[in-house]
Design a protein around this motif. Sequence first.
Motif, PDB file in Angstrom:
ATOM      1  N   ALA A  82       0.969  -0.817   0.301  1.00  0.00           N
ATOM      2  CA  ALA A  82       0.085  -0.543  -0.067  1.00  0.00           C
ATOM      3  C   ALA A  82       1.136   1.119  -0.228  1.00  0.00           C
ATOM      4  O   ALA A  82       0.581   2.353  -0.387  1.00  0.00           O
ATOM      5  CB  ALA A  82      -0.962   0.271   1.539  1.00  0.00           C
ATOM      6  N   GLU A  83       1.695   1.207   1.063  1.00  0.00           N
ATOM      7  CA  GLU A  83       2.716   2.460   0.779  1.00  0.00           C
ATOM      8  C   GLU A  83       3.143   2.935  -0.792  1.00  0.00           C
ATOM      9  O   GLU A  83       3.744   3.524  -0.816  1.00  0.00           O
ATOM     10  CB  GLU A  83       3.829   2.114   1.768  1.00  0.00           C
ATOM     11  N   LEU A  84       3.648   1.361  -1.087  1.00  0.00           N
ATOM     12  CA  LEU A  84       4.512   1.511  -2.990  1.00  0.00           C
ATOM     13  C   LEU A  84       3.489   2.019  -3.757  1.00  0.00           C
ATOM     14  O   LEU A  84       3.889   3.005  -4.798  1.00  0.00           O
ATOM     15  CB  LEU A  84       5.219   0.627  -2.853  1.00  0.00           C
ATOM     16  N   ALA A  85       2.248   1.614  -3.582  1.00  0.00           N
ATOM     17  CA  ALA A  85       1.413   1.997  -4.355  1.00  0.00           C
ATOM     18  C   ALA A  85       0.938   3.243  -3.953  1.00  0.00           C
ATOM     19  O   ALA A  85       1.058   3.726  -5.365  1.00  0.00           O
ATOM     20  CB  ALA A  85       0.107   1.199  -4.493  1.00  0.00           C
ATOM     21  N   VAL A  86       0.165   3.989  -3.344  1.00  0.00           N
ATOM     22  CA  VAL A  86       0.251   5.014  -3.400  1.00  0.00           C
ATOM     23  C   VAL A  86      -0.022   6.260  -1.815  1.00  0.00           C
ATOM     24  O   VAL A  86       0.039   7.083  -1.631  1.00  0.00           O
ATOM     25  CB  VAL A  86      -1.723   4.862  -2.875  1.00  0.00           C
ATOM     26  N   GLY A  87       1.357   5.735  -1.081  1.00  0.00           N
ATOM     27  CA  GLY A  87       1.771   6.676  -0.162  1.00  0.00           C
ATOM     28  C   GLY A  87       1.520   6.442   0.780  1.00  0.00           C
ATOM     29  O   GLY A  87       1.112   8.158   1.801  1.00  0.00           O
ATOM     30  N   ILE A  88       0.564   5.894   1.854  1.00  0.00           N
ATOM     31  CA  ILE A  88      -0.850   6.466   2.891  1.00  0.00           C
ATOM     32  C   ILE A  88      -0.043   6.780   3.726  1.00  0.00           C
ATOM     33  O   ILE A  88       0.021   7.862   4.902  1.00  0.00           O
ATOM     34  CB  ILE A  88      -0.942   4.631   3.016  1.00  0.00           C
ATOM     35  N   PHE A  89       1.693   6.492   4.186  1.00  0.00           N
ATOM     36  CA  PHE A  89       2.254   7.177   4.908  1.00  0.00           C
ATOM     37  C   PHE A  89       3.279   8.136   4.967  1.00  0.00           C
ATOM     38  O   PHE A  89       3.957   8.644   5.555  1.00  0.00           O
ATOM     39  CB  PHE A  89       3.237   5.687   5.860  1.00  0.00           C
ATOM     40  N   GLY A  90       3.060   8.514   3.521  1.00  0.00           N
ATOM     41  CA  GLY A  90       3.836   9.653   2.996  1.00  0.00           C
ATOM     42  C   GLY A  90       5.412   9.558   3.553  1.00  0.00           C
ATOM     43  O   GLY A  90       5.955  10.319   3.502  1.00  0.00           O
ATOM     44  N   THR A  91       5.762   8.278   2.987  1.00  0.00           N
ATOM     45  CA  THR A  91       7.437   7.779   3.375  1.00  0.00           C
ATOM     46  C   THR A  91       8.420   8.648   2.062  1.00  0.00           C
ATOM     47  O   THR A  91       7.717   8.023   0.743  1.00  0.00           O
ATOM     48  CB  THR A  91       7.818   6.602   4.249  1.00  0.00           C
ATOM     49  N   PRO A  92       9.720   9.009   1.704  1.00  0.00           N
ATOM     50  CA  PRO A  92      10.046   8.957   0.917  1.00  0.00           C
ATOM     51  C   PRO A  92       9.942   8.038  -0.350  1.00  0.00           C
ATOM     52  O   PRO A  92      10.070   8.044  -1.779  1.00  0.00           O
ATOM     53  CB  PRO A  92      11.526   9.160   1.089  1.00  0.00           C
TER      54      PRO A  92
END
Length: 96
Positions: A82-92
Motif C-alpha cells: 500500500a505504501e509503495l502503491a499510494v503512499g499512505i504513510f508519506g515515506t520518501p
Amino acid sequence: MITKNIRLIGILLTVGLLLLIPLVAMQFTSEVDWSPFDFLVMGVLLLVTGLMCEFVLRKVKKTAYRLAILAGILVAFLLTWAELAVGIFGTPFAGS
C-alpha cells in the motif's frame, strides 16, 4: 522432502502468475503503466513474502505461533504494498 520442494515451486509459479496480471493489463489499457523496476520491486516483495512464509511453515511447530507469525508477515506485506502503491504513510521511498 518432495512436499517442501513442491511448495517452493508453487511459490515461484504464484509470483510469476501474479506478475502476469499487470503485464497483461498493460496490453489492454493505458491506466496500468508499470516500468521494469516496478516489476522487479513487486517480484522481490512477493518472493520474499512467500519465502518467509515457507520458512515459518518449515521451522515453527506450534500452530498458534505459526498463525501469528504468518499474519504478521502478511500485514507487513500489505502495508509495504500500500505504501509503495499510494503512499499512505508519506515515506520518501513511496515516491510522494
